[in-house]
Design a protein around this motif. Structure first.
Motif, PDB file in Angstrom:
ATOM      1  N   GLY A 109       0.804  -1.210   0.000  1.00 23.05           N
ATOM      2  CA  GLY A 109       0.000   0.000   0.000  1.00 23.05           C
ATOM      3  C   GLY A 109       0.835   1.257   0.000  1.00 23.05           C
ATOM      4  N   ALA A 110       0.161   2.379   0.222  1.00 22.73           N
ATOM      5  CA  ALA A 110       0.848   3.667   0.308  1.00 22.73           C
ATOM      6  C   ALA A 110       1.570   3.753   1.651  1.00 22.73           C
ATOM      7  CB  ALA A 110      -0.162   4.805   0.175  1.00 22.73           C
TER       8      ALA A 110
ATOM      9  N   HIS B 180      -2.335   7.546  -6.281  1.00 17.90           N
ATOM     10  CA  HIS B 180      -3.379   8.178  -5.457  1.00 17.90           C
ATOM     11  C   HIS B 180      -4.718   7.961  -6.149  1.00 17.90           C
ATOM     12  CE1 HIS B 180      -5.723  11.075  -3.229  1.00 17.90           C
ATOM     13  NE2 HIS B 180      -4.693  11.357  -2.448  1.00 17.90           N
TER      14      HIS B 180
ATOM     15  N   LEU C 221       2.324   8.077  -5.201  1.00 19.05           N
ATOM     16  CA  LEU C 221       2.544   8.179  -3.759  1.00 19.05           C
ATOM     17  C   LEU C 221       3.664   7.220  -3.372  1.00 19.05           C
ATOM     18  CD1 LEU C 221      -1.122   7.959  -2.382  1.00 19.05           C
ATOM     19  CD2 LEU C 221       0.361   9.965  -2.196  1.00 19.05           C
TER      20      LEU C 221
ATOM     21  N   TRP D 285      -4.377   5.288   9.546  1.00 20.29           N
ATOM     22  CA  TRP D 285      -3.519   5.786   8.475  1.00 20.29           C
ATOM     23  C   TRP D 285      -4.331   6.583   7.451  1.00 20.29           C
ATOM     24  CZ3 TRP D 285       0.467   1.456   6.798  1.00 20.29           C
ATOM     25  CH2 TRP D 285       1.220   1.083   7.935  1.00 20.29           C
TER      26      TRP D 285
ATOM     27  N   HIS E  51      -3.870   6.615   4.251  1.00 20.05           N
ATOM     28  CA  HIS E  51      -4.150   5.679   3.164  1.00 20.05           C
ATOM     29  C   HIS E  51      -4.136   4.253   3.710  1.00 20.05           C
ATOM     30  CE1 HIS E  51      -3.722   8.843   0.146  1.00 20.05           C
ATOM     31  NE2 HIS E  51      -2.637   9.234   0.792  1.00 20.05           N
TER      32      HIS E  51
ATOM     33  N   ILE F 180      -8.890  -1.679  -2.497  1.00 21.32           N
ATOM     34  CA  ILE F 180      -7.637  -0.952  -2.219  1.00 21.32           C
ATOM     35  C   ILE F 180      -6.584  -1.284  -3.288  1.00 21.32           C
ATOM     36  CG2 ILE F 180      -5.711  -0.690  -0.609  1.00 21.32           C
ATOM     37  CD1 ILE F 180      -7.717  -1.383   1.662  1.00 21.32           C
TER      38      ILE F 180
ATOM     39  N   GLU G 207      -7.735   0.507  -6.543  1.00 23.12           N
ATOM     40  CA  GLU G 207      -7.700   1.975  -6.494  1.00 23.12           C
ATOM     41  C   GLU G 207      -6.275   2.518  -6.422  1.00 23.12           C
ATOM     42  OE1 GLU G 207     -10.150   3.125  -3.227  1.00 23.12           O
ATOM     43  OE2 GLU G 207     -12.022   2.895  -4.348  1.00 23.12           O
ATOM     44  N   TYR G 208      -5.399   1.806  -5.744  1.00 27.65           N
ATOM     45  CA  TYR G 208      -4.033   2.293  -5.568  1.00 27.65           C
ATOM     46  C   TYR G 208      -3.058   1.671  -6.565  1.00 27.65           C
ATOM     47  CZ  TYR G 208      -5.312   4.735  -1.276  1.00 27.65           C
ATOM     48  OH  TYR G 208      -5.860   5.616  -0.351  1.00 27.65           O
TER      49      TYR G 208
END
Length: 238
Positions: A139-140, A173, A180, A209, A211, A232, A235-236
């Motif tokens: 993830g971010a 993002h 990101l 968090w 993100h 997630i 989208e990321y």
């Protein structure tokens, strides 16, 4: 018989004997060998399980190459892997491995380099698997404060965690499409920890968090919030 033979062995042969005795878990012979070469041990009987500093264990990789895994030396010829490994590997954090105590690289001559030198040794065989299971996260990247808290939570539970991404890894993002800073890695847990407990801890540790972090494989394994993790990932751009 082995104990008597030790008296007449060279240092190199003594090390070979230590490796053989370690593989056979003949700790009495290992202690006699350690005494002969001048390596002090705290315990006097039973398995040798001490903290003798960090080493790098060189192990085979699935692609036919090699991997260096940071490990804690526990005896003259044993070390416990300290870093979680991806699924599908033949070894993982918590495994106790016998290694050849012959250095694979010379100790640097520069005193400053010596301080940061982690000696590499070749693994010989698995002595006892730790039974740890690894779970992937992606993830971010969070703020430094949030990340420090996250790593502290893992350390408190004794769950080895390691980031495999580098500073060039980015995610997207979901609103702006801008890159990101991203983070991905593995966390390993001992056999007495259930997948549901891992999910619950990750959820609690990352809920504040900015993100979200994804652990899709784990979510699918236990059937919890799979759609959220899939969203997630999508989208990321994970």
């Amino acid at each position: 018989m082995l104990a008597e033979a030790l008296d007449e062995l060279t240092e190199e042969d003594t090390w070979r004997m230590i490796v053989m005795a370690t593989s056979a878990e003949d700790w009495e012979i290992v202690r006699k060998g350690a005494a002969k070469i001048g390596m002090p041990l705290k315990s006097t009987e039973g398995p040798i399980e001490e903290e003798m500093g960090l080493i790098r264990l060189v192990l085979p990789a699935p692609d036919g190459g090699q991997r260096q895994v940071l490990s804690i030396r526990t005896g003259p010829a044993t070390a416990r892997l300290a870093l979680p490994q991806p699924r599908g590997m033949d070894y993982n954090a918590g495994d106790l491995v016998v290694f050849d105590p012959q250095l694979l690289e010379p100790v640097p001559e520069d005193p400053e380099e010596q301080q940061n030198f982690v000696p590499p040794f070749a693994a010989v065989r698995m002595l006892r698997p730790g039974g740890y299971t690894s779970y992937f996260f992606d993830g971010a990247a969070p703020s430094e404060e949030d990340w420090a808290e996250f790593t502290e939570v893992m350390a408190e539970r004794g769950w080895p965690m390691w980031v495999y991404s580098d500073e060039n890894y980015t995610v997207t993002h979901p609103s702006t499409g801008e890159p990101l800073p991203g983070v991905f890695g593995w966390v390993a847990v001992p056999p007495n920890v259930t997948p549901a407990e891992v999910d619950a801890l990750l959820d609690d540790a990352t809920e504040r968090w900015v993100h979200p972090l994804a652990w899709l494989d784990l979510a699918r394994e236990i059937g919890v919030e799979v759609e959220r993790h899939e969203r997630i990932v999508k989208e990321y751009g994970l």
